[in-house]
Each structure stands twice: as C-alpha cells, then as structure tokens.
Write a protein that holds these residues in place. Sequence first.
Motif, PDB file in Angstrom:
ATOM      1  N   ALA A  92      69.918 -15.231  96.217  1.00  0.00           N
ATOM      2  CA  ALA A  92      70.062 -14.427  97.202  1.00  0.00           C
ATOM      3  C   ALA A  92      69.877 -12.871  96.503  1.00  0.00           C
ATOM      4  O   ALA A  92      70.455 -12.415  95.781  1.00  0.00           O
ATOM      5  CB  ALA A  92      71.459 -14.432  97.925  1.00  0.00           C
ATOM      6  N   GLY A  93      68.892 -12.110  97.375  1.00  0.00           N
ATOM      7  CA  GLY A  93      68.715 -10.682  97.115  1.00  0.00           C
ATOM      8  C   GLY A  93      67.872 -10.346  95.704  1.00  0.00           C
ATOM      9  O   GLY A  93      67.960  -9.218  95.296  1.00  0.00           O
ATOM     10  N   ARG A  94      67.213 -11.489  95.303  1.00  0.00           N
ATOM     11  CA  ARG A  94      66.385 -11.294  94.076  1.00  0.00           C
ATOM     12  C   ARG A  94      65.065 -11.851  94.311  1.00  0.00           C
ATOM     13  O   ARG A  94      65.223 -13.062  94.926  1.00  0.00           O
ATOM     14  CB  ARG A  94      67.085 -11.960  92.620  1.00  0.00           C
ATOM     15  CG  ARG A  94      68.535 -11.349  92.488  1.00  0.00           C
ATOM     16  CD  ARG A  94      68.946 -11.867  91.108  1.00  0.00           C
ATOM     17  NE  ARG A  94      68.276 -11.122  90.036  1.00  0.00           N
ATOM     18  CZ  ARG A  94      68.501  -9.864  89.494  1.00  0.00           C
ATOM     19  NH1 ARG A  94      69.505  -9.398  90.151  1.00  0.00           N
ATOM     20  NH2 ARG A  94      68.051  -9.239  88.731  1.00  0.00           N
ATOM     21  N   LEU A  95      63.896 -11.354  93.897  1.00  0.00           N
ATOM     22  CA  LEU A  95      62.608 -11.725  94.256  1.00  0.00           C
ATOM     23  C   LEU A  95      61.921 -11.812  92.896  1.00  0.00           C
ATOM     24  O   LEU A  95      61.821 -11.023  92.096  1.00  0.00           O
ATOM     25  CB  LEU A  95      62.050 -10.585  95.352  1.00  0.00           C
ATOM     26  CG  LEU A  95      62.992 -10.405  96.329  1.00  0.00           C
ATOM     27  CD1 LEU A  95      62.137  -9.200  97.254  1.00  0.00           C
ATOM     28  CD2 LEU A  95      62.783 -11.651  97.465  1.00  0.00           C
ATOM     29  N   ASP A  96      60.683 -12.771  93.215  1.00  0.00           N
ATOM     30  CA  ASP A  96      59.635 -12.855  91.949  1.00  0.00           C
ATOM     31  C   ASP A  96      58.247 -13.515  92.522  1.00  0.00           C
ATOM     32  O   ASP A  96      58.524 -14.100  93.853  1.00  0.00           O
ATOM     33  CB  ASP A  96      60.266 -13.443  90.770  1.00  0.00           C
ATOM     34  CG  ASP A  96      60.373 -14.926  90.775  1.00  0.00           C
ATOM     35  OD1 ASP A  96      60.270 -15.482  92.177  1.00  0.00           O
ATOM     36  OD2 ASP A  96      61.091 -15.504  90.263  1.00  0.00           O
ATOM     37  N   PHE A  97      57.446 -13.485  91.820  1.00  0.00           N
ATOM     38  CA  PHE A  97      56.290 -14.189  92.212  1.00  0.00           C
ATOM     39  C   PHE A  97      56.357 -15.527  91.747  1.00  0.00           C
ATOM     40  O   PHE A  97      57.183 -16.196  90.742  1.00  0.00           O
ATOM     41  CB  PHE A  97      54.945 -13.479  91.607  1.00  0.00           C
ATOM     42  CG  PHE A  97      54.562 -12.275  92.261  1.00  0.00           C
ATOM     43  CD1 PHE A  97      53.776 -12.430  93.232  1.00  0.00           C
ATOM     44  CD2 PHE A  97      55.000 -11.099  91.904  1.00  0.00           C
ATOM     45  CE1 PHE A  97      53.591 -11.095  93.939  1.00  0.00           C
ATOM     46  CE2 PHE A  97      55.188  -9.761  92.776  1.00  0.00           C
ATOM     47  CZ  PHE A  97      53.899 -10.039  93.442  1.00  0.00           C
ATOM     48  N   VAL A  98      55.570 -16.699  92.286  1.00  0.00           N
ATOM     49  CA  VAL A  98      55.806 -17.935  92.028  1.00  0.00           C
ATOM     50  C   VAL A  98      55.159 -18.164  90.834  1.00  0.00           C
ATOM     51  O   VAL A  98      55.640 -19.179  90.156  1.00  0.00           O
ATOM     52  CB  VAL A  98      55.064 -18.944  93.022  1.00  0.00           C
ATOM     53  CG1 VAL A  98      55.629 -18.831  94.669  1.00  0.00           C
ATOM     54  CG2 VAL A  98      53.759 -18.323  93.200  1.00  0.00           C
ATOM     55  N   HIS A  99      54.060 -17.465  90.274  1.00  0.00           N
ATOM     56  CA  HIS A  99      53.855 -17.504  88.909  1.00  0.00           C
ATOM     57  C   HIS A  99      53.512 -16.347  88.192  1.00  0.00           C
ATOM     58  O   HIS A  99      53.038 -15.307  88.790  1.00  0.00           O
ATOM     59  CB  HIS A  99      52.741 -18.432  88.700  1.00  0.00           C
ATOM     60  CG  HIS A  99      52.505 -19.237  87.149  1.00  0.00           C
ATOM     61  ND1 HIS A  99      51.880 -18.345  86.372  1.00  0.00           N
ATOM     62  CD2 HIS A  99      53.019 -20.165  86.659  1.00  0.00           C
ATOM     63  CE1 HIS A  99      52.093 -19.181  85.069  1.00  0.00           C
ATOM     64  NE2 HIS A  99      52.826 -20.333  85.496  1.00  0.00           N
ATOM     65  N   ARG A 100      53.799 -15.928  86.927  1.00  0.00           N
ATOM     66  CA  ARG A 100      53.617 -14.879  86.358  1.00  0.00           C
ATOM     67  C   ARG A 100      52.042 -14.452  86.457  1.00  0.00           C
ATOM     68  O   ARG A 100      51.569 -13.114  86.556  1.00  0.00           O
ATOM     69  CB  ARG A 100      53.817 -14.863  84.803  1.00  0.00           C
ATOM     70  CG  ARG A 100      53.728 -13.655  84.153  1.00  0.00           C
ATOM     71  CD  ARG A 100      54.517 -12.310  84.606  1.00  0.00           C
ATOM     72  NE  ARG A 100      54.338 -11.250  84.053  1.00  0.00           N
ATOM     73  CZ  ARG A 100      55.141 -10.772  83.222  1.00  0.00           C
ATOM     74  NH1 ARG A 100      56.245 -11.298  82.805  1.00  0.00           N
ATOM     75  NH2 ARG A 100      54.837  -9.585  82.637  1.00  0.00           N
ATOM     76  N   THR A 101      51.361 -15.276  86.344  1.00  0.00           N
ATOM     77  CA  THR A 101      49.687 -15.018  86.484  1.00  0.00           C
ATOM     78  C   THR A 101      49.462 -14.137  87.967  1.00  0.00           C
ATOM     79  O   THR A 101      48.488 -13.481  87.585  1.00  0.00           O
ATOM     80  CB  THR A 101      48.745 -16.216  86.425  1.00  0.00           C
ATOM     81  OG1 THR A 101      49.422 -17.026  84.935  1.00  0.00           O
ATOM     82  CG2 THR A 101      47.451 -16.053  86.463  1.00  0.00           C
ATOM     83  N   PHE A 102      49.924 -14.864  88.826  1.00  0.00           N
ATOM     84  CA  PHE A 102      49.492 -14.101  90.151  1.00  0.00           C
ATOM     85  C   PHE A 102      50.305 -12.424  89.988  1.00  0.00           C
ATOM     86  O   PHE A 102      49.590 -11.512  90.373  1.00  0.00           O
ATOM     87  CB  PHE A 102      50.261 -14.743  91.422  1.00  0.00           C
ATOM     88  CG  PHE A 102      49.444 -16.064  91.607  1.00  0.00           C
ATOM     89  CD1 PHE A 102      48.250 -16.348  91.698  1.00  0.00           C
ATOM     90  CD2 PHE A 102      50.427 -17.158  91.676  1.00  0.00           C
ATOM     91  CE1 PHE A 102      47.672 -17.411  91.935  1.00  0.00           C
ATOM     92  CE2 PHE A 102      49.789 -18.490  91.724  1.00  0.00           C
ATOM     93  CZ  PHE A 102      48.496 -18.598  92.087  1.00  0.00           C
ATOM     94  N   GLN A 103      51.358 -12.530  89.475  1.00  0.00           N
ATOM     95  CA  GLN A 103      51.937 -11.066  89.285  1.00  0.00           C
ATOM     96  C   GLN A 103      50.761 -10.251  88.571  1.00  0.00           C
ATOM     97  O   GLN A 103      50.682  -8.962  88.710  1.00  0.00           O
ATOM     98  CB  GLN A 103      53.318 -11.214  88.871  1.00  0.00           C
ATOM     99  CG  GLN A 103      53.722  -9.749  88.410  1.00  0.00           C
ATOM    100  CD  GLN A 103      55.369  -9.786  87.484  1.00  0.00           C
ATOM    101  OE1 GLN A 103      56.059 -10.802  88.053  1.00  0.00           O
ATOM    102  NE2 GLN A 103      55.297  -9.178  86.315  1.00  0.00           N
ATOM    103  N   ASP A 104      50.565 -10.757  87.445  1.00  0.00           N
ATOM    104  CA  ASP A 104      49.785  -9.753  86.551  1.00  0.00           C
ATOM    105  C   ASP A 104      48.290  -9.666  87.109  1.00  0.00           C
ATOM    106  O   ASP A 104      47.777  -8.513  87.055  1.00  0.00           O
ATOM    107  CB  ASP A 104      49.284 -10.592  85.067  1.00  0.00           C
ATOM    108  CG  ASP A 104      50.625 -10.765  84.300  1.00  0.00           C
ATOM    109  OD1 ASP A 104      51.707 -10.084  84.570  1.00  0.00           O
ATOM    110  OD2 ASP A 104      50.426 -11.676  83.311  1.00  0.00           O
ATOM    111  N   TYR A 105      47.760 -10.459  87.992  1.00  0.00           N
ATOM    112  CA  TYR A 105      46.339 -10.107  88.426  1.00  0.00           C
ATOM    113  C   TYR A 105      46.743  -9.141  89.754  1.00  0.00           C
ATOM    114  O   TYR A 105      45.912  -8.238  89.695  1.00  0.00           O
ATOM    115  CB  TYR A 105      46.075 -11.298  89.084  1.00  0.00           C
ATOM    116  CG  TYR A 105      44.728 -11.266  89.939  1.00  0.00           C
ATOM    117  CD1 TYR A 105      43.334 -11.076  89.469  1.00  0.00           C
ATOM    118  CD2 TYR A 105      44.840 -11.177  91.405  1.00  0.00           C
ATOM    119  CE1 TYR A 105      42.462 -10.781  90.228  1.00  0.00           C
ATOM    120  CE2 TYR A 105      43.578 -10.884  92.197  1.00  0.00           C
ATOM    121  CZ  TYR A 105      42.423 -10.717  91.545  1.00  0.00           C
ATOM    122  OH  TYR A 105      41.171 -10.686  92.378  1.00  0.00           O
TER     123      TYR A 105
END
Length: 845
Positions: A560-573
């Motif tokens: 709750a209240g915290r977000l991230d990408f499903v995988h670091r690779t997508f975040q980097d791209y």
Amino acid sequence: MDASTLAVRLASSALAPLIRKLFVPGQPGAGLADRPVRLAALVSFRGEQRTLDEAGLRKLADVLVARAADAYGPHEAPSARIRDELADALTTALHSLGDLDMDDVQAVRLGPQAFAARLARPADLSADAAAYFDPLLHTACLHVLDFFTTRSTFVARTLVEQSRAVERLVAATDLLLERNPSPLAEDTRFEQRYAEHVQRKHGELTIYGLDLNHAREWPLDAAYVSLEVTADGAVEAPVALPAEHALAGQGRVLLRGAAGSGKTTLVQWLAVVTARQDLAVLGGHLSHLIGRVPFVLPMRRVLRDGQPPTPDEFLHAVRSAIAGSQPKGWVDRVLRAGRALLLVDGVDEIPQRERDATRRWMRELMAEFPGNLWLVTTRPLSVADDWLTGERFTSLTLAPMQRTEVERFVRRWHAAAGADDALATALVDAVHTNDDLGRLAVNPLLCGLLCALHRERRGFLPHGRKELYEAALRMLLERRDVERGVATDGELRLSSDTSIALLQKLAHWLVRNGRSEMTREDALVQLTRALTYMSHVPEPPERVLRHLVERSGLLREPAAGRLDFVHRTFQDYLAAKALVEEGDFPLLLDRAHDDLWEDVVRMAVALGRPAERKRIVNGLLDRSVPTENALRRILLAASCLDQALEIDPAVVDRAQGLVADLIPPLNRMMAQKLAEAGGSLVVRLLPGPAGLTDEEALHVVVTATRIGTDAALAVLVQYRDHPSLNVRRQLAWSWVRFDTERYAALILAHLDPTDLYFTVESVDHLKALRALGGRAQVQIYYEYVARELVDHLDPELLTHLWLPSGYADTGETWLTAFPKLHTLLLPEHGTLRDVLPAGVTVKHT
C-alpha cells in the motif's frame, strides 16, 4: 571404611539369606491390589505370619555384625564391646522396618541412603560405634532393597506405579500447556503454517504475455529451469555448474547476475524447496538445507529510512499476511539455533549509501547469530569484488543460459501457454541459427519476452534489444484492450503512446534518484507535471495512476502506497527513453560508472539519433574521467556499439583502438569482462594463437567461449591444435555454449586427448562423442542415468570416468560394462556402495 567399600566386601551370597529371614515368603499377586501391602505386613517378626521372634531378630543382628566385622579384617574390625553396641543398634533399626508406612516399590524408589534414614537409630550410640554403624546399616538397607526387587510382585507392581505416574505427568503437562503454552510447541505450529505460507507466496512465477491479463502465475515447479553458476576468481577455467550443485554445503554465498538472469527466481526456488523440506530434493546436494527456515528479504522492499529490519520485523518488512501471528521471539529463537536460511535479494536495487548500512547489518547478524546460512544476490558490478570476503562469503556468478537451457525454457513456456510445439521448435531453431537472437536469449526474462512476441506476432522476431523492448511494451500495453474489443462504460482509455510517456516520467524519476521503488505521493507529483502538457487527458492524476497500475501490466503496487516496475529492465528502458528525449546527456555520462545506469546507457545509445549516439559513446571514452572508472566506461562503450543502428565510423574506430589495448586480456577477470561487453567489436579484435604465451592464449579462448556466437567459434577454430592443456580444457569444457554437432566437428575432433577430460552435459553430447569415435577420459557434468553411459560411452576406449555429481547407485555394478576403466573420480562427499570391478581406483576431487 565407607559404605560402598563395605558393600563390596560383603558378598550378596553371604547376606541375602539373612536378609530374607526378615520377611515372610512372597504371596503371588499381593502387590497388584489397589491398596498395596505395606512393609509392616511383610516383616517376619510381627503379625499372624510371625516366624522370627525378638530373640531371633537379635541373633540375626549379631550374625550381620559378625559378618561385617570379618569384612573389616583383623586390623580394622570393631572391639567386642562395640560389636555388642552395634548389634543392639541394628536390632532396633531392623525392628523399625515394621513401622514404615510404605510398600516395597516406594522403598526401592528411595534408595539405600534415604531408606536407612527412615529407620530408628539409638540416641545413646557412642561415637566409636557410630563410625561402624552407618556403613553397616547402609549395606543392610542395600541388600533389603535388593531383596525387594527379587519378589515376584515387584516388577508388576513397578509397572503399575510407572503407568500411574506417567498418567499423572501427562495430565499435569496437558494442564500446564493449556494454561501456559510452550514456546517450542507454539513455534512448531507456527513454523508449519509459515512453511505453507512461503510455498504459496513464492511457489509461482509471473510469465508475461501468456493471456489477456498480460501475465499468468506459473507454478514454480513447472517453470523453474536449473540455472548454472561459475565460481568467481577461479584459477583454472571454471565449468558452469547447476546452481544446486555449486551451492552444496555452502554456508555463505554472494551470487552475482545481470538483470533478468534469474537471481530472484533462484531465491524463490530455494525458499520453496527449503519450506517444503522434500528430502527427495534436499537429500542430495542441498542436504545442508534440511531443518532450515527460509526468510526471503528483497532489499528494495524491506529497507525503511535506509535501515534494514531487525529480526523481529522480518515478516512485517515483507508485508507477510501472517506476520501478526508469529510467536513473540520466534525469529530470534530460529536465528540463535542456527536454523535460518537468509535470502537477501537485490543489493544492487538500493542506493550505494544504503549498501554500506546493509553490509553492517549483515555483519552484525552474522556475529550475533552464527551458524545460519546466507545467500546474497546482486548485479555483477554493484559491489566490490571483496565486499563480503572478510565474512568468508563464496562469490558465484550466474552464467548466461546455455543452448540446452534456452530450449528447455522455450518448450516449457509454450507448454504453459498451450501453444503448438511446432511454434516452440521454430523459435528454438531461430535462436540457435541467428546470432542476434542468440545474444538476446541469455536469461529467463528475455527468453520469456521472445516467446511471447514470437507467439503474438506469428513468428515475428526482433533483431536487437531496442526492438525487443519496444515490441514487448506495445504488446503489454495494447494487447488486452485490442482483444477485448469494447471498453467498459466510464473506463479510462489511454493510448499506448500516452501510457509510455507517463511511465517514462516515473522511470526517469526512479533512475535519477537511484531508486527502484517510489511512494504514491512522489508518483502523483510526477504525473501532475506530465499531465499539464497532455490536454487530451483531462483525468485527475489519481485516476491516471490507478489506470497505469491496473491496466498497463508494467507498473504495480507491491504494498500500500509504494510503486515499482514489474522488472528493472522495463524501468531502465523507459528511463533511457526519457533521458534521450529530454537531452539529459550530461547526467547520463556523469552516472555511467554506476552499475545501476549501465543498461540505461546502452538503451540510450540504441534509442538516440546518430549525433546523440556519438555524443554518448565519445563521452564514455573520454580519457579525462578518473582511472578507476575508465576501464568500465571503455567496456560499456564497446557493449553499446551493437545497440546502435547507425553511428559515426570515427567513433567506432576510437572505441576499437581503446578496446584493442585490452587484448589479449591480462587475466581471467579481464577476459570475463570483455566477454560481458561482448559484441562483434570484441570478437573482431581477438587474435589467433601466433605470438601469444600459453596464458594469453587461454584468456583469449575464455573470452571467445563466453561470447559463444558463431563469430566466436571461428576464433576458437584457430586454437583447436594448441598444445597447452589449459587451453584444451577450456575448449572441451565450453562445448555446451555452442551447437553440439558443429562444435564437435570443428573443435573436439581436433583436440589432442592427452591428459584431457572431455566434458559432456547431455545425452546428445554422449552421442556426438561416440560418433567421433569415443574418448578415453570423459567427465559427465549432468544428472545422468547409468544406462545412458553404458549405451553411449565407448567400452573399449574408456579408461578414466569423472562423475562430479556422484556415482549413480543402481543396485548393480554397471561399471563392469567398461573393461578398460581403471580410474573413477568422485566428489569428496561421493559414496560408492557397489563393489568396484577389479583394477578400478577411486580418486576424490
């Protein structure tokens, strides 16, 4: 003389008949009544069965005293006066047997000393007589109790008493546990629940692109492909071992691996098999996990205000649903008992300043709670080589997926998706024959994306990472809405371009701030700014954020209240895309030495326009940067060139010149780094063996074998006649990285077999080796079946057999199939229950 010495000198044969006269003959069954017979009813000088009168009792006492005096010998025996006094005292004591309110079982339970204390003792006994009386009475009581044990009713009576005592103890214990629950019992009950919780929580993998929801939970047992690791800093060329083999007996391991290489998958698998306590799995190489309790600690989730959790907060830190049910102090008790398996995942995903705090935290826990097992995962360059060396950690690195692993993964993926096996075969063939695809299919994440795109686009396959990521993003963002056809009334609809633009803002903020997770408040601030320039999206930021979490398939809310990408690779791209669009090149180059930015830099080169690519690569090659970062930047620049669709030839020449200075590599570590940079540039610069020392030749071969492309194979052909045993070993060990038949024909067929073990890692290798005419020395590096070796190894040639995974005990001596075999190599922990054929010697490695 003390009582024990006197008892030894007074033989039972001398005293037993006298003691027996004190009691009436035994009555069968008398001791089994609800009200057992007391000693008062058993003595022979009282009651209706009297056989010994007062005078007879005194005479018996005189005899006992006389026997004791004889036992003392002529120099220690008491005088006649003392003997009379002793006889009077002993008569009084024996007479009081009739006054005792106990039965024989109770008397025996007291023991001779306590029993003697219950008997009468004359108050006027002289000091000289007292010195003899206590040992005499103790000895008499010892024989009295011994006599009780020989009575026919004693054993039965004892069993009855024991049964009643046990019943009373059980009842009291049950009542005690009911009123005061045992911590141990409570821990046991909770650990069973926790084990089931771990299996549910970590027993599935998310595989993207399988259905309309863009992802499906795949059972770990079906999805897991045994990953391979190599030992860091090995002097000789290391063979990639299955992870479960490499982890055998290891108490502390630092596991390095690139993004998407399967570090977290391995952590999940270890947690599940440990929680399950399946001896069929743990009984072999992982027996050190028997009885362990796993704790999965993903660092990006458990850190709060830069500080790792204390043991009592382990479950709360990972937001476990059963955290509130754990018994107070349970984790502390597990750690103190040395029963924990601590899986610290993703040190690379936390900022550099927080890694030092994490290291101190681990050191403190290891000092306070020794004996527990540790596995720590990180990207290769996120921490220094000696980051945990002082804590006696073994450093291992996840190897890129080999051809056999890629094929196994692809076929399992298609089976889970319900796709045609012909589609899987087509993809396997494409990956094996196309170097571009082969460079992509190096880890589970990228293999999964290739599978999804291949099925989605009916055979369309990208040619590089940029195309792969773009196609994957479009698939994840567009597929569901397209296939659903009609949107629900009132549902927010965002185009894929709009969604990507918004997600870029979030990814850019995360990378810029060295984070892999952000608060909902930070996300809303970024979206509010972005939506100011998107008049076509009139929705409030809160609704847009909810849509991205629920509909994009890329953003998630793990807590709750915290977000991230499903995988670091997508975040980097996505971050690289934002950096290029905003012209944020100074920031990109300033951070290029940071391992968290490496993939961002590569993707920025792939996404940039020619001038922007030139600027980035030239910036990486700038000689003004600090020396300690120069090597990393040069290798990073080399790895970027294959990502560039179009780039200035002068930039390529400059990069080539700097990389050429590193070839031939000076050591194995440099060879591995060059291979990781990989690409056509490094392969083109690898020289032939002419003019190289044996050590330089080995390092060139290491580089080429780790790159593993057809171009690298052409380099290796030049080394197949090299006389160095280490070079030949590296070539024989690297078979698994290339096409089986082609490598056998081009390389193995030409290797000098002198002192060389030929490594096989599959049945196909066995068949190919037999097709070459067989070999005398063979190393079996997979979980073989004995029948496979009997069927495919040459019985007339085999002299040395190396079995790193141990001897397969089949109940019969299958080694007799090889009459020329004389040397069998087994691991230190290997056992061999079969009788060896004559002439075969076992050696341990």
